[in-house]
Motif scaffolding. Structure first.
Motif, PDB file in Angstrom:
ATOM      1  N   GLY A 245       0.825  -1.206   0.000  1.00  0.00           N
ATOM      2  CA  GLY A 245       0.000   0.000   0.000  1.00  0.00           C
ATOM      3  C   GLY A 245       0.858   1.253   0.000  1.00  0.00           C
ATOM      4  N   ALA A 246       1.919   1.263   0.822  1.00  0.00           N
ATOM      5  CA  ALA A 246       2.822   2.405   0.857  1.00  0.00           C
ATOM      6  C   ALA A 246       3.549   2.583  -0.472  1.00  0.00           C
ATOM      7  CB  ALA A 246       3.825   2.231   1.994  1.00  0.00           C
ATOM      8  N   TYR A 249       1.133   4.197  -3.085  1.00  0.00           N
ATOM      9  CA  TYR A 249       0.875   5.620  -2.850  1.00  0.00           C
ATOM     10  C   TYR A 249       2.153   6.442  -2.930  1.00  0.00           C
ATOM     11  CZ  TYR A 249      -3.995   4.859  -1.773  1.00  0.00           C
ATOM     12  OH  TYR A 249      -5.332   4.539  -1.885  1.00  0.00           O
ATOM     13  N   GLU A 253       2.669   9.181  -6.093  1.00  0.00           N
ATOM     14  CA  GLU A 253       2.752  10.595  -5.733  1.00  0.00           C
ATOM     15  C   GLU A 253       4.131  11.177  -5.974  1.00  0.00           C
ATOM     16  OE1 GLU A 253       1.264  10.843  -1.746  1.00  0.00           O
ATOM     17  OE2 GLU A 253      -0.655   9.935  -2.286  1.00  0.00           O
ATOM     18  N   ALA A 544      -0.909   3.781   3.267  1.00  0.00           N
ATOM     19  CA  ALA A 544      -1.241   5.035   2.580  1.00  0.00           C
ATOM     20  C   ALA A 544      -1.067   6.226   3.511  1.00  0.00           C
ATOM     21  CB  ALA A 544      -2.686   4.964   2.071  1.00  0.00           C
TER      22      ALA A 544
END
Length: 557
Positions: A245-246, A249, A253, A544
């Protein structure tokens, strides 16, 4: 210049009803005929023949659409064999309403991408949107010809089992050969390893590896093990749901992101046979399928994923955070997210450790599930992972016995799983029961069970035992750098403050952010964090959120 036939993607459809077969092919040609070659077959056998011919010609197969109800070979049986020939093809099952259970089963059996109910009219609403998404995913994937890795080993070899699990969890296609079968013996002889140590792994380039370590194996089968550079914006340690998940994101970004995983992405969730309470998957999803999608998504955004790299240290060098590997090399970053997760606790009973990998397994070990067909299986533990494994193994095992120390599985298992366990006739639950010892010569043969209420013991025959008895955080390597609680879970945010005051040696004029450790710029997400929820959804959410806090940290640094 038009593309050659070998480079044009193929959409194959198979249905034994000629009218339906023509209708599906007609709808597919109308939408995709200019960009893809449409091939149709009217039986599983003829479709497999077509797939083999396409393989020989080097024609990549993008999507396979198969009807479920076909004589001699149904759609599920066909897709299982098709998967061996074209593992990169997306798979769709056409079903009648009465066959939806079979379609749901296929999600786990053949990693089904989608199932469609007949009739699919109008195709603009029910067929094309599904195919558009699958073709987009197929085009984004690596479609180079796959040369399958070969593994020759013994059924009761712990390292053979570990190699198979490593390859399966990393989505590496491989073929398994028993050292006792003619083909296995032929491969051993050809490699000059007949009668020597197992397993033997023959890499896609033909290199023979004897008892390879994970890092050597990863490098030989095409997994990335070396960072592309020595400095990143963000290093994520751990490839479970929180780490993935990290990575999604962070990379999406604009952060230069690298994820480091010591074994295989997915963590414990990646070993789950079926997750039914994850948002957006009403029919459930296998851990492997969810992990594969997350990994592909992170890679598409530009995240770098390193496999089989063990992290042994974290150093603070001014504004740089240095992550050290077991081989002495290092990589540095502005910020670090610790998503190391947890590992299964070891069962402390005589001879269990000696038989681990030889009938005793920690976690689901789904690569061993096929060998459990018609066998009596024992599962130790009563939490969700144990329930999911019991339900999955009960499909083919003769019996599944769940052993729990408590008076009921409902004390630690989600209600929906308790209901499924109760409704499955081949699953039984023995409460107030622990394993006192394992017995066997070379592989598990029996286990000693003790009733904690009466003290009575009995010995039962058992060749398969899967252990789920809680988990411990993988944080010992952080000793002296990051603060942890008495059980080893990492303290963050409010848990670090005393009466609103930051922890000792905190250098900033603000308190630690919610997921930040006592080291500024080092964050935690997922199961390794003290008081975390220990759920897939919360781990993804924390991953996230940690990226959001990394941005805030970088803006103020």
């Amino acid at each position: 210049m038009s593309p050659s036939p070998s480079t044009v993607g193929v959409i194959l459809t198979v249905d034994d009803d000629p009218g339906v077969s023509r209708a599906v092919a007609r709808d597919l040609r109308r939408r995709y005929g200019e960009s893809y070659r449409i091939v149709r077959a009217e039986s599983g056998e003829s479709a497999l023949a077509a797939l083999r011919e396409l393989k020989l010609r080097g024609a990549p197969v993008a999507v396979i659409v198969a009807d479920y109800r076909m004589p001699k070979m149904n759609g599920l049986e066909f897709l299982e064999q098709a998967l061996d020939i074209h593992p990169g093809a997306r798979r769709v099952l056409l079903t009648a309403y009465a066959d939806t259970n079979a379609a749901i089963d296929a999600i786990n059996v053949v990693d089904l991408d989608h199932y469609l109910l007949k009739p699919w009219e109008p195709p603009e609403e029910k067929l094309y949107p599904v195919l558009d998404d699958l073709l987009l995913a197929w085009r984004a994937s690596d479609r180079r010809p796959v040369t399958v890795t070969k593994v020759v080993g013994h059924r009761w070899s712990a390292r053979s089992s570990a190699v198979r699990e490593f390859l399966a969890r990393n989505q590496v296609p491989y073929r398994w050969y028993s050292s006792e079968d003619p083909e296995g013996r032929r491969l051993l002889s050809a490699a000059g390893e007949e009668g020597l140590r197992l397993p033997l792994v023959i890499a896609p380039d033909g290199t023979a590896l004897v008892e390879p370590e994970d890092r050597e194996l990863a490098a030989r089968v095409g997994l990335a093990t070396t960072p592309a550079t020595d400095f990143y914006d963000l290093v994520i340690i751990g490839g479970g749901p929180a780490g993935l998940g990290a990575a999604v994101y962070g990379a999406s970004e604009g952060l230069r992101t690298v994820l480091v995983e010591r074994s295989a992405t997915g963590g414990q969730a990646g070993q789950s046979s079926r997750i039914e309470n994850y948002l957006g998957f009403p029919d459930g999803v296998s851990g492997a399928q969810l992990t594969d999608r997350a990994r592909r998504q992170a890679s598409r955004f530009g995240a770098e994923i390193l496999t089989a790299r063990e992290v042994t240290g974290l150093e603070i060098n001014g504004s740089s955070r240095v992550v050290r590997f077991s081989d002495g090399t290092a990589v540095a970053a502005h910020a670090v997210i610790l998503a190391t997760g947890v590992s299964y606790r070891q069962l402390d009973a005589p001879q269990v450790s000696e038989l681990t990998g030889c009938g005793v397994f920690y976690g689901s070990a789904l690569t061993e599930a096929a060998a459990c067909q018609g066998q009596d299986v024992y599962i130790v533990g009563g939490a969700n992972s144990a329930g999911q494994a019991a339900i999955y193994l009960a499909r083919s095992a003769k019996s599944v016995t769940v052993l729990v120390r408590e008076q009921s599985v409902s004390t630690s298992m989600s209600h929906y799983l308790v209901q499924q366990v109760d409704e499955t006739p081949t699953i039984s639950v023995r409460t107030h029961t622990v394993v006192d010892a394992a017995h066997g010569s070379g592989h598990l043969e029996q286990i000693t069970l003790r009733d904690t209420a009466t003290g009575h013991t009995d010995i039962v025959d058992a060749q398969w035992m899967f252990v789920f008895i809680g988990a411990a955080p993988l944080t010992d390597w952080l000793e002296g750098t990051v603060l942890r609680d008495s059980r080893g879970f990492i303290l963050t945010g409010p848990d670090l403050t005393t009466d609103g005051r930051p922890p000792p040696d905190w250098e900033l004029d603000r308190p630690p952010y919610h997921l930040e450790t006592n080291v500024p710029g080092v964050f935690v997400a997922g199961d390794a964090r003290a008081e975390s929820a220990k759920r897939v959804a919360s781990a993804v959410g924390e991953g996230a959120m940690a990226v959001m806090l990394v941005h805030r940290y970088l803006e103020q640094s």
